[in-house]
Each structure stands twice: as structure tokens, then as C-alpha cells.
Design a protein around this motif. Structure first.
Motif, PDB file in Angstrom:
ATOM      1  N   PRO A 324       0.888  -1.319   0.055  1.00  0.00           N
ATOM      2  CA  PRO A 324       0.139  -0.020   0.044  1.00  0.00           C
ATOM      3  C   PRO A 324       0.762   1.135   0.012  1.00  0.00           C
ATOM      4  O   PRO A 324       0.408   2.168  -0.537  1.00  0.00           O
ATOM      5  CB  PRO A 324      -0.757  -0.118   1.093  1.00  0.00           C
ATOM      6  CG  PRO A 324      -0.008  -0.945   2.243  1.00  0.00           C
ATOM      7  CD  PRO A 324       0.635  -2.104   1.291  1.00  0.00           C
ATOM      8  N   PHE A 325       1.949   1.241   0.456  1.00  0.00           N
ATOM      9  CA  PHE A 325       2.909   2.335   0.695  1.00  0.00           C
ATOM     10  C   PHE A 325       3.620   2.591  -0.625  1.00  0.00           C
ATOM     11  O   PHE A 325       3.902   3.922  -0.865  1.00  0.00           O
ATOM     12  CB  PHE A 325       3.846   2.110   1.775  1.00  0.00           C
ATOM     13  CG  PHE A 325       2.920   1.919   3.021  1.00  0.00           C
ATOM     14  CD1 PHE A 325       2.097   2.713   3.559  1.00  0.00           C
ATOM     15  CD2 PHE A 325       3.214   0.746   3.781  1.00  0.00           C
ATOM     16  CE1 PHE A 325       1.824   2.668   4.813  1.00  0.00           C
ATOM     17  CE2 PHE A 325       2.456   0.218   4.937  1.00  0.00           C
ATOM     18  CZ  PHE A 325       1.815   1.501   5.464  1.00  0.00           C
ATOM     19  N   LEU A 383      -6.231   4.228   5.365  1.00  0.00           N
ATOM     20  CA  LEU A 383      -5.079   3.864   6.167  1.00  0.00           C
ATOM     21  C   LEU A 383      -4.789   4.543   7.701  1.00  0.00           C
ATOM     22  O   LEU A 383      -4.659   3.525   8.410  1.00  0.00           O
ATOM     23  CB  LEU A 383      -3.850   4.635   5.478  1.00  0.00           C
ATOM     24  CG  LEU A 383      -2.402   4.373   6.123  1.00  0.00           C
ATOM     25  CD1 LEU A 383      -2.085   3.199   6.269  1.00  0.00           C
ATOM     26  CD2 LEU A 383      -1.499   5.318   5.174  1.00  0.00           C
ATOM     27  N   ALA A 384      -5.414   5.445   7.863  1.00  0.00           N
ATOM     28  CA  ALA A 384      -5.158   6.243   9.271  1.00  0.00           C
ATOM     29  C   ALA A 384      -5.955   5.322  10.337  1.00  0.00           C
ATOM     30  O   ALA A 384      -5.504   4.908  11.507  1.00  0.00           O
ATOM     31  CB  ALA A 384      -5.726   7.513   9.599  1.00  0.00           C
ATOM     32  N   PHE A 457       5.298   6.659   6.559  1.00  0.00           N
ATOM     33  CA  PHE A 457       5.119   5.275   5.587  1.00  0.00           C
ATOM     34  C   PHE A 457       6.060   4.173   6.190  1.00  0.00           C
ATOM     35  O   PHE A 457       5.897   3.140   6.213  1.00  0.00           O
ATOM     36  CB  PHE A 457       5.209   5.651   4.183  1.00  0.00           C
ATOM     37  CG  PHE A 457       4.101   6.480   3.464  1.00  0.00           C
ATOM     38  CD1 PHE A 457       3.032   6.647   3.863  1.00  0.00           C
ATOM     39  CD2 PHE A 457       4.147   6.911   2.081  1.00  0.00           C
ATOM     40  CE1 PHE A 457       1.957   7.422   3.766  1.00  0.00           C
ATOM     41  CE2 PHE A 457       3.265   7.732   1.678  1.00  0.00           C
ATOM     42  CZ  PHE A 457       2.080   7.844   2.199  1.00  0.00           C
ATOM     43  N   ASP A 458       7.494   4.709   6.464  1.00  0.00           N
ATOM     44  CA  ASP A 458       8.337   3.846   6.894  1.00  0.00           C
ATOM     45  C   ASP A 458       7.835   3.135   8.089  1.00  0.00           C
ATOM     46  O   ASP A 458       8.362   2.083   8.360  1.00  0.00           O
ATOM     47  CB  ASP A 458       9.920   4.599   6.847  1.00  0.00           C
ATOM     48  CG  ASP A 458      10.246   4.850   5.555  1.00  0.00           C
ATOM     49  OD1 ASP A 458       9.682   4.450   4.670  1.00  0.00           O
ATOM     50  OD2 ASP A 458      11.170   5.716   5.701  1.00  0.00           O
ATOM     51  N   GLN A 459       7.643   4.045   9.071  1.00  0.00           N
ATOM     52  CA  GLN A 459       7.154   3.336  10.408  1.00  0.00           C
ATOM     53  C   GLN A 459       5.793   2.526  10.303  1.00  0.00           C
ATOM     54  O   GLN A 459       5.871   1.432  10.746  1.00  0.00           O
ATOM     55  CB  GLN A 459       6.650   4.631  11.344  1.00  0.00           C
ATOM     56  CG  GLN A 459       7.567   5.376  11.930  1.00  0.00           C
ATOM     57  CD  GLN A 459       7.345   6.099  12.850  1.00  0.00           C
ATOM     58  OE1 GLN A 459       6.534   6.222  13.654  1.00  0.00           O
ATOM     59  NE2 GLN A 459       7.730   7.555  12.929  1.00  0.00           N
ATOM     60  N   ALA A 460       5.025   2.910   9.330  1.00  0.00           N
ATOM     61  CA  ALA A 460       3.757   2.033   9.317  1.00  0.00           C
ATOM     62  C   ALA A 460       4.148   0.704   8.701  1.00  0.00           C
ATOM     63  O   ALA A 460       3.547  -0.458   8.976  1.00  0.00           O
ATOM     64  CB  ALA A 460       2.776   2.750   8.360  1.00  0.00           C
ATOM     65  N   PHE A 476      -7.183   0.222  -1.261  1.00  0.00           N
ATOM     66  CA  PHE A 476      -6.829   1.342  -2.161  1.00  0.00           C
ATOM     67  C   PHE A 476      -7.485   1.296  -3.530  1.00  0.00           C
ATOM     68  O   PHE A 476      -8.070   1.943  -4.172  1.00  0.00           O
ATOM     69  CB  PHE A 476      -5.514   1.707  -2.131  1.00  0.00           C
ATOM     70  CG  PHE A 476      -5.007   2.022  -0.856  1.00  0.00           C
ATOM     71  CD1 PHE A 476      -5.609   2.582   0.220  1.00  0.00           C
ATOM     72  CD2 PHE A 476      -3.457   2.048  -0.644  1.00  0.00           C
ATOM     73  CE1 PHE A 476      -5.038   3.048   1.521  1.00  0.00           C
ATOM     74  CE2 PHE A 476      -3.004   2.692   0.814  1.00  0.00           C
ATOM     75  CZ  PHE A 476      -3.806   2.828   1.583  1.00  0.00           C
ATOM     76  N   ILE A 477      -7.115   0.018  -4.005  1.00  0.00           N
ATOM     77  CA  ILE A 477      -7.486  -0.323  -5.371  1.00  0.00           C
ATOM     78  C   ILE A 477      -9.122  -0.206  -5.751  1.00  0.00           C
ATOM     79  O   ILE A 477      -9.598   0.244  -6.609  1.00  0.00           O
ATOM     80  CB  ILE A 477      -6.999  -1.717  -5.849  1.00  0.00           C
ATOM     81  CG1 ILE A 477      -5.494  -1.602  -6.017  1.00  0.00           C
ATOM     82  CG2 ILE A 477      -7.497  -2.067  -7.266  1.00  0.00           C
ATOM     83  CD1 ILE A 477      -4.947  -2.961  -6.081  1.00  0.00           C
TER      84      ILE A 477
END
Length: 503
Positions: A324-325, A383-384, A457-460, A476-477
Motif C-alpha cells: 500500500p505504501f 490507512l489512518a 510510511f516507513d514506520q507504518a 486502495f484499488i
């Protein structure tokens, strides 16, 4: 252009806000009526359960308590027909439509929701007090809508939702409380008390008393709430408001025809006899439902079966579909292409060369609809919540920073959009202001995307399990598939502009 998803969100915001107001007022009126009538003469809230979908239709005869009825009517957050459920959905829809809904409107709806949700575990007097506060905030919401919204398509859909729900609830409340004003099972001694309670539940007591004094004939009330054009709480008045808003919208023929049919049904209802009344009410409700269906079919049909991407955008690498990222990073790359065009226009303006405002409008439309309404929505609505479930703080840290920067971006775009829509020719000062604002927006957005990449994004990516990341990518798609048909024209225009400046 107003996206159909935003139009739908505004329409449902109007319906849910009005439903919450109408049902809260009806609950309070019936509770007060129960205090004025001897116990054996009042069924309390039980007749109102017909107003709530999924409620037990035989609740009055199956021993449902008044407390349980109050919970079903006012406090069931999972049922969109209850007061709390309607406020919850209004709040969600207003958040989705935040690009065109004033922030004050969302804050007021959120305040209503918080006031009532705090009373979920409280005794009945506390719930009724919370309903009173909810009604007070609802009055302020009407003022916000009238004074803080431009009379554009978003206002039209919000107002159509409000007026359609008002007409619908008028008839449903009347049908639910009709036994309280008929002779069956009641002593005539309490007619005036029951009549006053009914007028209060319908929200017409002061207007009716002023116009009709102390008349208590059912035929007079039917005429008043069906076809009295001077009353804002008549079915005819509501339908005329809907028709007036449709005049400013395209493709309104089907909905306008349904409004005409519903208007005829309202006149038939006004002249119904006592025996015909239940059938006439049901027929008018069906006509109002046809107006709703016509609106849905004309303006926001189900887009879940949308075709694959029709625009010329290069397809995303299928290998990235499960990340996703990487998916969001791909959208960042697309946004950066638009920023390069914006920077090229800013450079032209700095050289005092003419800049086509239509090209600026194209960029602003792309950043608004594909950036705010599409990319931001995936980050904030899909996402959140998953990140919060896995330990991220909604109110602090990278999630809070992301939401704050999204609001700042909206402010930048509003300034550029206003300048691009300026009717008079640009002066040298206008050109310099555009160059400054365009470069400030570009710098801000590049910094924002870098913050998201590094801090969020990196942390998630490290915190989320693989199955959750796969589910996010699929969400997302699916989200993009639902909107791609609407966004294709905006993307096509932007791709043409990118090709022009690359050449």
C-alpha cells in the motif's frame, strides 16, 4: 465540477442531520405527552419504534420497556435510523465532503454526536437533556448552512437532502402517532393534550396555532402539513424547495418528474378521508421514495462496477499492488509531475510572460480532486484507522501532522483557485503574487510528501502485519475503481498539460 461521491455525501449529510432533528423532537414531545396523560392512556415511546428501521414491529405488544425503546430510538449508534446513528453518519459524510462543506458545519455535527454519545449509559432524564442540547445545536446548524455556504451544487444537494427528509419524517411521525388523535381506545377528555403533543412532535405547534387557532380537526391538520405553501413544514413546501434546487443542476429531468408526481400525491393526501388516510400516507411516502431513487440514479449511481482505467495514465506495476505504501508513493510521483508544470508556469510569470489561467485551473482541479478527494481520502479514511488499531496516536505524532498538513494544503489551493478564477486581466502584481503562491505550494507539497515518506510510511510499513498491508492495498484499488470514471476527465486534462510542458 462536483464529484458525484461528494454530491452523495452532501445529500446524505442533509438527510441524516434532518432525521436526527425530527426524531429527537418527536421523542421529546412524546415523553412530555406521557407526563401529561394518566399512565393507562399513554403507550409512551413504543408507537415511535415504527420510525426506526430494524426495530421490532410488534414491540408494543411484546413487552418492550420504555428504556429499551428510548435506546433504540435515540442511542443505537449502529442504526442509521436512530438519532445517534444518524448523527454518526452525518459526521462521516461531512468529513468526506470537507472540500465543499464549511468546517463549522462539521464541528457542529460532531458536537451533536458527542453530546448524545456521552449519554448512552445515562438514565432517561439525562438522555432527554442530551436530546434538548442536540436540538439546540441543530438550530445553529441551520444558521451555519444559510450564512456560510455558497449557493452552488454542494449547497443544492445538502438542501435537497434536508427538505426530502423533512417531508418524509412529517408523514412518518403523523402515521406513527395517528392513534393518539383517533377515538379508538381514548377518552375524549384528553383530546387537547394529545393534539398539542402531536403538533409539537411534528414541529408545527406555534405555526398551526397562529394560523388555525384552536382547531383540532384532522382534516385541517392534513391540509396544513400536506399542501400549505406558507408553512416550511409542509410536504408541498419541501418539494418546492427540492424543485428549486434542481433548476440549477444538470440532468434533472427524471428527478423533477418524480417531484411533480410526489406533489400530486401530497394534494391527494390533503383531501383524504379518515378511512383512506393510512393508504394515502403510504402512497405519498412511496412517491417521496421515488424522488430519492431518481436523484440517486441521476447523480450518484453505484460506481462499484466501474470499468478498468479508461484514461491514458500508465498502469501501476502489479508487483506494487500488494504494497500500500508503494501505491501511495506512486500517487506522490503523479502529483510531483503536476507540481513541475505549476513551477514552469510560475517561472513564466516571473519573466512577466502571460500565463493561461485555464491551465492554473486545470492544475488546481487535479490537485483538489485527485489529491485531496482521492489520495488524502485513502490516507485519512482507510490507512489512518488501521494505523490507530496498531498503536499509532490519532492526536499526536505523524498521523496528526499528516492531517494538519492536509488542511494547510487545502488553504494553499483555495488561494490559487481564487486567483485563477479572477475575471479581470492580471496586473503585474497579480502575476508576481501567483508566482510566489505557486512556488510556496510546490515547496510545501514536496516537503509534506517527504514527511509522509520518512515519518509515516516507513514506520507504518514496519508496524503493520503483511495481511493488513495486503488488505490496505486492495482497499486502495477498490476505492480508485469506484472513482476512476469521475476523475478520468481531470486526469486526461492534466496529462495533456504535462505532455505540453515536457515537450
Amino acid at each position: 465540477m462536483l464529484l458525484s461521491s461528494v454530491a452523495e455525501a452532501m445529500f446524505w449529510s442533509g438527510r441524516h442531520l434532518e432525521r436526527a432533528q425530527a426524531l429527537a423532537r418527536t421523542i421529546q414531545a412524546v415523553e412530555r405527552l406521557a407526563l401529561d396523560l394518566p399512565g393507562k392512556h399513554s403507550q409512551g415511546l413504543l408507537p415511535l419504534l415504527t420510525l426506526v428501521r430494524d426495530a421490532d414491529p410488534d414491540a408494543a405488544s411484546s413487552g418492550t420497556s420504555q428504556t429499551a425503546a428510548l435506546h433504540a430510538l435515540a442511542l443505537d449508534a449502529e442504526n442509521a435510523s436512530s438519532v445517534l446513528g444518524a448523527l454518526r453518519r452525518a459526521r462521516e459524510n461531512l468529513r468526506h465532503a470537507r472540500v465543499c462543506a464549511p468546517p463549522e458545519l462539521w464541528l457542529a455535527a460532531n458536537n451533536q454526536y458527542l453530546l448524545l454519545s456521552a449519554a448512552v449509559e445515562q438514565p432517561t432524564p439525562r438522555v432527554l437533556e442530551a436530546l434538548s442540547s442536540t436540538l439546540e445545536v441543530g438550530s445553529r446548524i441551520k444558521g451555519i448552512i444559510e450564512s456560510n455556504m455558497a449557493r452552488d451544487a454542494s449547497y443544492a444537494f445538502l438542501n435537497i437532502g434536508i427538505e426530502l427528509e423533512r417531508a418524509d419524517m412529517l408523514l412518518r411521525v403523523l402515521a406513527a402517532l395517528l392513534p393518539t388523535i383517533t377515538a379508538s381506545g381514548w377518552e375524549r377528555t384528553f383530546d387537547d393534550v394529545r393534539w398539542s403533543g402531536l403538533l409539537q412532535a411534528l414541529g408545527v405547534r406555534s405555526m398551526f396555532r397562529q394560523r388555525k387557532q384552536h382547531q383540532t380537526e384532522l382534516a385541517t391538520l392534513l391540509d396544513f402539513i400536506s399542501v400549505d405553501a406558507a408553512s416550511p413544514r409542509s410536504v408541498l413546501h419541501c418539494l418546492r424547495c427540492v424543485e428549486r434546487e434542481l433548476l440549477g443542476l444538470p440532468h434533472a429531468q427524471q428527478a423533477s418528474a418524480a417531484v411533480t408526481t410526489a406533489t400530486s400525491s401530497a394534494f391527494a393526501l390533503a383531501h383524504s378521508g379518515d378511512d383512506e388516510l393510512p393508504t394515502a400516507i403510504e402512497a405519498t411516502l412511496l412517491a417521496l421514495a421515488s424522488v430519492h431513487s431518481a436523484l440517486v440514479g441521476s447523480y450518484f449511481p453505484d460506481l462499484g462496477t466501474a470499468l478498468p482505467h479508461a484514461h491514458n495514465e500508465p498502469e501501476k506495476d502489479p508487483a506494487l499492488a500488494l504494497d500500500p505504501f508503494a501505491y501511495l508513493e506512486g500517487e506522490h510521483a503523479e502529483l510531483e509531475s503536476a507540481l513541475r508544470v505549476l513551477e514552469a508556469l510560475a517561472a513564466q510569470s516571473e519573466r512577466a510572460a502571460p500565463v493561461a489561467t485555464s491551465e492554473i485551473q486545470c492544475i488546481v482541479a487535479y490537485l483538489t480532486e485527485c489529491g485531496e478527494l482521492c489520495h488524502h481520502e485513502k490516507e485519512e479514511a482507510i490507512l489512518a484507522p488501521k494505523l490507530v488499531e496498531h498503536g499509532f496516536d490519532w492526536y499526536d505524532g505523524p498521523l496528526a501532522a499528516m492531517r494538519r498538513e492536509h488542511r494547510h494544503e487545502h488553504t494553499y489551493l483555495s488561494v490559487l483557485g481564487h486567483l485563477a478564477r479572477q475575471r479581470s486581466p492580471w496586473s503585474l502584481e497579480d502575476g508576481r503574487r501567483f508566482a510566489t503562491d505557486a512556488r510556496a505550494l510546490s515547496l510545501f507539497l514536496r516537503s509534506h510528501m517527504d514527511h509522509e515518506r520518512r515519518d509515516l510510511f516507513d514506520q507504518a510499513a514496519r508496524a503493520l502485519p503483511e495481511q493488513v498491508k495486503s488488505a490496505l492495498a486492495r482497499a486502495f484499488i477498490a476505492f480508485d475503481a469506484r472513482l476512476q470514471r469521475e476523475l478520468a476527465p481531470v486526469r486526461d486534462r492534466m496529462l495533456g498539460l504535462i505532455s505540453k510542458y515536457q515537450a
